[in-house]
Motif scaffolding. Structure first.
Motif, PDB file in Angstrom:
ATOM      1  N   GLY A   1     -18.375 -12.081 -21.500  1.00  8.42           N
ATOM      2  CA  GLY A   1     -19.419 -11.723 -20.536  1.00  8.42           C
ATOM      3  C   GLY A   1     -20.799 -11.801 -21.153  1.00  8.42           C
ATOM      4  O   GLY A   1     -20.953 -12.163 -22.330  1.00  8.42           O
ATOM      5  N   GLY A   2     -21.810 -11.457 -20.338  1.00  3.34           N
ATOM      6  CA  GLY A   2     -23.195 -11.526 -20.802  1.00  3.34           C
ATOM      7  C   GLY A   2     -23.400 -10.700 -22.061  1.00  3.34           C
ATOM      8  O   GLY A   2     -23.936 -11.187 -23.067  1.00  3.34           O
ATOM      9  N   VAL A   3     -22.997  -9.438 -22.030  1.00  2.00           N
ATOM     10  CA  VAL A   3     -23.174  -8.559 -23.189  1.00  2.00           C
ATOM     11  C   VAL A   3     -22.132  -8.872 -24.260  1.00  2.00           C
ATOM     12  O   VAL A   3     -22.429  -8.932 -25.452  1.00  2.00           O
ATOM     13  N   GLY A   4     -20.885  -9.087 -23.811  1.00  6.79           N
ATOM     14  CA  GLY A   4     -19.782  -9.236 -24.757  1.00  6.79           C
ATOM     15  C   GLY A   4     -19.963 -10.407 -25.705  1.00  6.79           C
ATOM     16  O   GLY A   4     -19.640 -10.310 -26.900  1.00  6.79           O
TER      17      GLY A   4
ATOM     18  N   ILE B   1     -10.381 -10.513 -23.525  1.00  2.00           N
ATOM     19  CA  ILE B   1     -10.996 -11.326 -22.470  1.00  2.00           C
ATOM     20  C   ILE B   1     -10.046 -11.377 -21.269  1.00  2.00           C
ATOM     21  O   ILE B   1      -8.853 -11.073 -21.391  1.00  2.00           O
ATOM     22  N   ARG B   2     -10.597 -11.759 -20.126  1.00  4.76           N
ATOM     23  CA  ARG B   2      -9.758 -11.896 -18.928  1.00  4.76           C
ATOM     24  C   ARG B   2      -9.784 -13.371 -18.537  1.00  4.76           C
ATOM     25  O   ARG B   2     -10.643 -13.812 -17.788  1.00  4.76           O
ATOM     26  N   GLY B   3      -8.877 -14.142 -19.123  1.00  2.00           N
ATOM     27  CA  GLY B   3      -8.907 -15.589 -18.914  1.00  2.00           C
ATOM     28  C   GLY B   3     -10.063 -16.194 -19.687  1.00  2.00           C
ATOM     29  O   GLY B   3     -10.695 -15.532 -20.509  1.00  2.00           O
TER      30      GLY B   3
ATOM     31  N   LEU C   1     -20.730   1.136 -21.307  1.00  2.00           N
ATOM     32  CA  LEU C   1     -21.982   0.666 -20.694  1.00  2.00           C
ATOM     33  C   LEU C   1     -22.063   0.968 -19.211  1.00  2.00           C
ATOM     34  O   LEU C   1     -23.140   0.895 -18.619  1.00  2.00           O
ATOM     35  N   GLN C   2     -20.925   1.242 -18.574  1.00  2.00           N
ATOM     36  CA  GLN C   2     -20.943   1.388 -17.118  1.00  2.00           C
ATOM     37  C   GLN C   2     -21.081   2.821 -16.670  1.00  2.00           C
ATOM     38  O   GLN C   2     -21.759   3.118 -15.700  1.00  2.00           O
ATOM     39  N   ALA C   3     -20.367   3.723 -17.351  1.00  2.00           N
ATOM     40  CA  ALA C   3     -20.365   5.142 -16.956  1.00  2.00           C
ATOM     41  C   ALA C   3     -20.034   5.961 -18.193  1.00  2.00           C
ATOM     42  O   ALA C   3     -19.392   5.456 -19.122  1.00  2.00           O
TER      43      ALA C   3
ATOM     44  N   PHE D   1     -22.280   6.895 -23.967  1.00  2.00           N
ATOM     45  CA  PHE D   1     -22.803   5.967 -22.964  1.00  2.00           C
ATOM     46  C   PHE D   1     -24.307   5.922 -23.192  1.00  2.00           C
ATOM     47  O   PHE D   1     -24.917   6.931 -23.543  1.00  2.00           O
ATOM     48  N   PHE D   2     -24.920   4.774 -22.991  1.00  2.00           N
ATOM     49  CA  PHE D   2     -26.376   4.727 -23.123  1.00  2.00           C
ATOM     50  C   PHE D   2     -26.925   3.662 -22.185  1.00  2.00           C
ATOM     51  O   PHE D   2     -26.173   2.821 -21.672  1.00  2.00           O
ATOM     52  N   VAL D   3     -28.213   3.732 -21.964  1.00  2.00           N
ATOM     53  CA  VAL D   3     -28.909   2.702 -21.187  1.00  2.00           C
ATOM     54  C   VAL D   3     -29.836   1.972 -22.150  1.00  2.00           C
ATOM     55  O   VAL D   3     -30.574   2.600 -22.920  1.00  2.00           O
ATOM     56  N   VAL D   4     -29.784   0.654 -22.122  1.00  2.00           N
ATOM     57  CA  VAL D   4     -30.547  -0.162 -23.060  1.00  2.00           C
ATOM     58  C   VAL D   4     -32.044   0.164 -22.986  1.00  2.00           C
ATOM     59  O   VAL D   4     -32.584   0.390 -21.907  1.00  2.00           O
ATOM     60  N   GLN D   5     -32.686   0.182 -24.161  1.00  2.00           N
ATOM     61  CA  GLN D   5     -34.117   0.458 -24.243  1.00  2.00           C
ATOM     62  C   GLN D   5     -34.859  -0.794 -24.685  1.00  2.00           C
ATOM     63  O   GLN D   5     -34.442  -1.439 -25.658  1.00  2.00           O
TER      64      GLN D   5
ATOM     65  N   GLY E   1     -13.525 -16.546 -12.523  1.00  2.00           N
ATOM     66  CA  GLY E   1     -13.379 -17.695 -13.410  1.00  2.00           C
ATOM     67  C   GLY E   1     -14.672 -18.463 -13.619  1.00  2.00           C
ATOM     68  O   GLY E   1     -14.649 -19.641 -13.952  1.00  2.00           O
ATOM     69  N   ARG E   2     -15.826 -17.784 -13.441  1.00  2.00           N
ATOM     70  CA  ARG E   2     -17.088 -18.488 -13.695  1.00  2.00           C
ATOM     71  C   ARG E   2     -17.240 -18.722 -15.204  1.00  2.00           C
ATOM     72  O   ARG E   2     -16.551 -18.105 -16.021  1.00  2.00           O
ATOM     73  N   ALA E   3     -18.198 -19.605 -15.527  1.00  2.00           N
ATOM     74  CA  ALA E   3     -18.390 -19.948 -16.943  1.00  2.00           C
ATOM     75  C   ALA E   3     -18.867 -18.715 -17.708  1.00  2.00           C
ATOM     76  O   ALA E   3     -19.513 -17.833 -17.133  1.00  2.00           O
TER      77      ALA E   3
END
Ligand SMILES: NC(=O)c1ccc[n+]([C@@H]2O[C@H](COP(=O)([O-])OP(=O)(O)OC[C@H]3O[C@@H](n4cnc5c(N)ncnc54)[C@H](OP(=O)(O)O)[C@@H]3O)[C@@H](O)[C@H]2O)c1
Length: 310
Positions: free
Chosen positions: A157-160, A178-180, A235-237, A253-257, A299-301
């Motif tokens: 993913g974007g962060v991963g 990963i998921r696929g 990152l979510q909750a 958990f944190f929110v990016v600064q 299944g997006r890139a």
């Protein structure tokens, strides 16, 4: 009033609310820079975040989405030092302000740094939010040390994708779930072990650090993967402190600064080849609604989706 083109939403909702239209151009106040946007990165979930739609608890529609960008400094507010008109920069826009899906944006000067020389505008725009999130998760919050075992859940993913590379850069032994998608790509990014959950595999712990970029019901399974003294970052909750304590681990958990110094670090990692930016897709600003809708495609890139502004 000067106008520009922007992607805006007048009513709180999802991608269906986004319209490409003329909007007032923002002017920089003290300590702020105005940037002519070249490209704007998107986070699919940002339309679900309260701060995208509110400031101090109040509705602030119409809003311009996207909280990260690359572009050229076009004007400086009072008391801005270290930046000049014409600088190629990248950075973040505060979550509760109009964002980067527009010809022009305004953001505090300390949310901005010079862009990596080796990256295109599209690549630079994809780096700030996800890159800083991965960096802060693994350094500030998890304190990853050389030789530790790190699990990144959602590594394509974007962060991963940044998290795998940064964990590797910090000297960790990296496992990713990963998921696929391409296990080979995850290995190329620096994962020593890749677990594809779609064939029923589960990561083989224990781990010193688990970074869960996915959350949801699967979070419950992560506590048991931590070794005593381990650290879970979500990152979510917020995670369950009780479940973490039950295995002798800590959880945060944190929110990016936004952080200009850390943006400079990420740009230099990109320039030395330690950090690659994966682009899932790019869309012209006028097709911004389709860009946000693409997040729902299975299944997006791998990597980030970016709006090309000019
Ligand atoms: N707290 C913060 O400051 C902060 C900052 C940035 C992002 N976030 C949050 O962090 C989360 C991730 O953001 P992102 O931009 O990286 O999202 P993303 O690009 O959608 O990445 C999520 C990745 O996880 C994969 N995935 C989904 N379920 C999985 C599972 N059960 N096991 C393994 N992989 C799985 C997805 O695969 P598919 O392609 O198959 O869906 C995708 O590759 C979002 O919830 C976002 O809101 C929080």
């Amino acid at each position: 009033m000067t106008t520009m083109n922007a992607l805006r939403a007048h009513i709180r909702g999802g991608a269906e609310q986004l319209t490409y239209e003329p909007a007032p151009a923002p002017e920089p106040g003290p300590g702020e820079v105005q940037v002519q946007v070249a490209a704007a990165g998107i986070t699919f979930d940002e339309l679900l975040w309260d701060l995208t739609w509110t400031r101090d608890g109040r509705d602030r529609t119409p809003i311009v989405p996207s909280h990260e960008f690359a572009g050229v400094v076009s004007a400086l507010g009072d008391r801005v030092t270290g930046l000049s008109v014409g600088d190629h920069v990248y950075g973040m826009v505060p979550f509760d302000r109009d964002g980067a899906a527009a010809d022009l944006l305004v953001t505090p000067a300390n949310h901005v740094a010079r862009a990596a020389a080796s990256l295109s505008s599209v690549e630079s725009a994809a780096l700030p939010l996800a890159g800083l999130t991965a960096w802060q998760a693994l350094t500030t919050h998890a304190g990853v040390a050389r030789g530790e075992a790190v699990l990144v859940i959602g590594g394509l993913g974007g962060v991963g994708a940044f998290a795998i590379q940064i964990a590797r850069h910090l000297g960790a032994r990296v496992t990713t779930a990963i998921r696929g998608g391409s296990a080979e790509l995850a290995r190329t990014l620096g994962a020593d072990t890749v677990v594809d959950i779609t064939d029923g595999s589960v990561p083989d712990g224990p781990f010193d650090v688990v970074l869960d970029t996915v959350g949801g019901p699967g979070l419950d399974d992560t506590y048991g993967l931590l070794r005593p003294g381990g650290r879970l970052v979500t990152l979510q909750a917020p995670p369950s402190q009780e479940k973490a304590a039950a295995v002798g681990a800590s959880a945060a958990f944190f929110v990016v600064q936004p952080d200009a110094e850390e943006l400079r670090t990420l740009a230099s990692l990109a320039d030395t080849g330690a950090l690659r930016v994966l682009i899932a897709g790019s869309y012209p600003l006028s097709a911004g609604r389709a860009a946000y809708q693409s997040g729902r495609t299975m299944g997006r890139a791998p990597g980030k989706t970016v709006l090309i502004v000019q």
